[in-house]
Enzyme design. Structure first.
Site, PDB file in Angstrom:
ATOM      1  N   GLU A  81       8.298   1.787   2.235  1.00  0.00           N
ATOM      2  CA  GLU A  81       8.508   2.708   3.364  1.00  0.00           C
ATOM      3  C   GLU A  81       9.664   3.633   2.990  1.00  0.00           C
ATOM      4  OE1 GLU A  81       9.321   0.748   7.180  1.00  0.00           O
ATOM      5  OE2 GLU A  81      10.664   2.373   7.738  1.00  0.00           O
TER       6      GLU A  81
ATOM      7  N   GLU B  32      15.868  10.188  10.230  1.00  0.00           N
ATOM      8  CA  GLU B  32      15.986   9.101  11.200  1.00  0.00           C
ATOM      9  C   GLU B  32      17.396   9.079  11.788  1.00  0.00           C
ATOM     10  OE1 GLU B  32      15.099   5.137   9.768  1.00  0.00           O
ATOM     11  OE2 GLU B  32      14.449   4.500  11.750  1.00  0.00           O
TER      12      GLU B  32
END
Ligand SMILES: *[C@@H]1O[C@H](CO)[C@@H](O)[C@H](O)[C@H]1NC(C)=O
Ligand SMILES: *[C@@H]1O[C@H](CO)[C@@H](O)[C@H](O)[C@H]1NC(C)=O
Ligand SMILES: *[C@@H]1O[C@H](CO)[C@@H](O)[C@H](O)[C@H]1NC(C)=O
Ligand SMILES: CC(=O)N[C@H]1CO[C@H](CO)[C@@H](O)[C@@H]1O
Length: 323
Positions: free
Chosen positions: A141, A146
């Protein structure tokens, strides 16, 4: 009235190999360009429960279009949280969007041009990529954009199977927050790099009109990420030292931890990060509500800025084909 979209198009990105630059080492060719309506046919709207326990209700594409949580025009693709309704205690959460690309990509350069990212208390947006094959964490991932609540700096991270660690000091402008990418270490913290620029995330990023986010996924060099808030020419960004660099080497062999990835955008609320008591209490958001979930439920108007506005997503590959 039809207005031509103002979009920078690099049909073929030819950048000389330069020992100082980490990003480009190939001639990249544009293979996919998503603008406006393209997103509807090339992405899937996910509706499952948020695995990070967010106070969110992901809706399908038809519902999102009907409620204008997804808005499309020739030049824009907008994904937003509902900012009109209170949320009942018994409900799953606030309406929002999570989408993934139908295609998956091996080595590629991803260039996202956005005018706005979700901001505000309780928000936890992400632009990331995930192994198509999985199951997670197999195949890896990559979290590109973020952050949570009122954060001002972006945090980029990898999450992998065991035996993937990053050197603390490496050729990047961001600061290393954690070095183990292994999901079984530190409660799946991942190996994170905090970007050095204030305003690489959230309200500050939006105040300057957004910018580019770029991720290079390369089996020979590893993973590099860069943000440009001022829309500097792409080749200038690519030739600069990246904000975050995750090299491939004996301590983290790319080929053992990464394969073809889908692209994901989401916007959740609270959950394991934004809503953890320690994180919520430490933020000035705590002055508005004692818990993150109660804030989400009672304050629809606080979510007016909780949206992605995407001008384009362009994908380049080293040899000009998908896979
Ligand atoms: C839907 O959302 C778009 C983008 O935010 C906005 O420009 C438009 O006015 C909205 N439409 C309605 C009917 O609210
Ligand atoms: C991690 O590396 C150790 C030591 O080389 C090895 O014994 C172990 O099998 C590796 N684990 C995985 C999941 O690859
Ligand atoms: C966070 O704040 C709430 C409400 O003020 C309090 O009940 C709780 O104990 C605090 N938790 C932590 C971990 O600080
Ligand atoms: C890369 C990709 O899958 N592109 C597709 C996006 O959707 C349009 C139609 O919705 C297709 O024509 C493209 O092939």
């Amino acid at each position: 009235m039809y207005t031509r979209c103002v979009i920078l198009v690099f049909v073929s990105l030819v950048v000389a190999v330069n020992a100082q630059s980490l990003l480009p080492s190939f001639t990249y060719s544009l293979i996919v360009s998503h603008v406006g309506y393209d997103f509807l046919g090339n992405f899937s709207w996910e509706t499952a429960d948020d695995l990070t326990h967010g106070r969110v209700n992901y809706v399908d594409q038809a519902t999102a279009l009907k409620d204008n949580l997804t808005f499309v025009s020739d030049c824009k693709f907008v994904m937003r949280a509902d900012d009109t309704k209170k949320v009942a205690k018994s409900a799953r959460g606030r309406d929002s969007i999570r989408i993934h690309s139908l295609n998956a990509y091996d080595d590629a350069l991803f260039v996202l041009d956005i005018s706005h990212m979700p901001e505000g208390c309780a928000t936890w947006p992400a632009w990331w990529t995930l192994s198509e094959k999985g199951p997670w964490p197999y195949g890896g991932e990559i979290d590109i954009i973020e952050g949570v609540n009122l954060d001002q700096r972006n945090l980029a991270s990898l999450h992998t199977t065991p035996n993937c660690t990053m050197p603390k000091v490496r050729l990047q402008t961001g600061s290393t927050e954690s070095t183990s990418c292994d999901t079984s270490v530190n409660y799946n913290q991942g190996c994170g790099v905090s970007f050095s620029e204030q305003d690489s995330y959230g309200a500050g990023f939006n105040a300057v009109g957004g910018g580019f986010y770029i991720m290079e996924k390369s089996s020979t060099k590893g993973i590099s990420l860069a943000a440009s808030r001022w829309r500097a020419p792409l080749d200038v960004v690519l030739l600069s030292i990246p904000d975050a660099y995750f090299p491939t080497n004996i301590n983290c062999d790319y080929s053992k931890h990464f394969n073809a990835h889908r692209i994901v955008f989401d916007l959740t609320f609270c959950g394991d990060w934004a809503g953890s008591e320690a994180v919520w209490n430490a933020s000035t958001c705590a002055a508005k509500a004692s818990t993150c979930d109660s804030f989400v439920d009672s304050n629809p108007d606080e979510f007016a800025e909780a949206y992605w506005e995407i001008n384009s997503l362009k994908i380049y590959t080293p040899h000009g084909f998908l896979r």
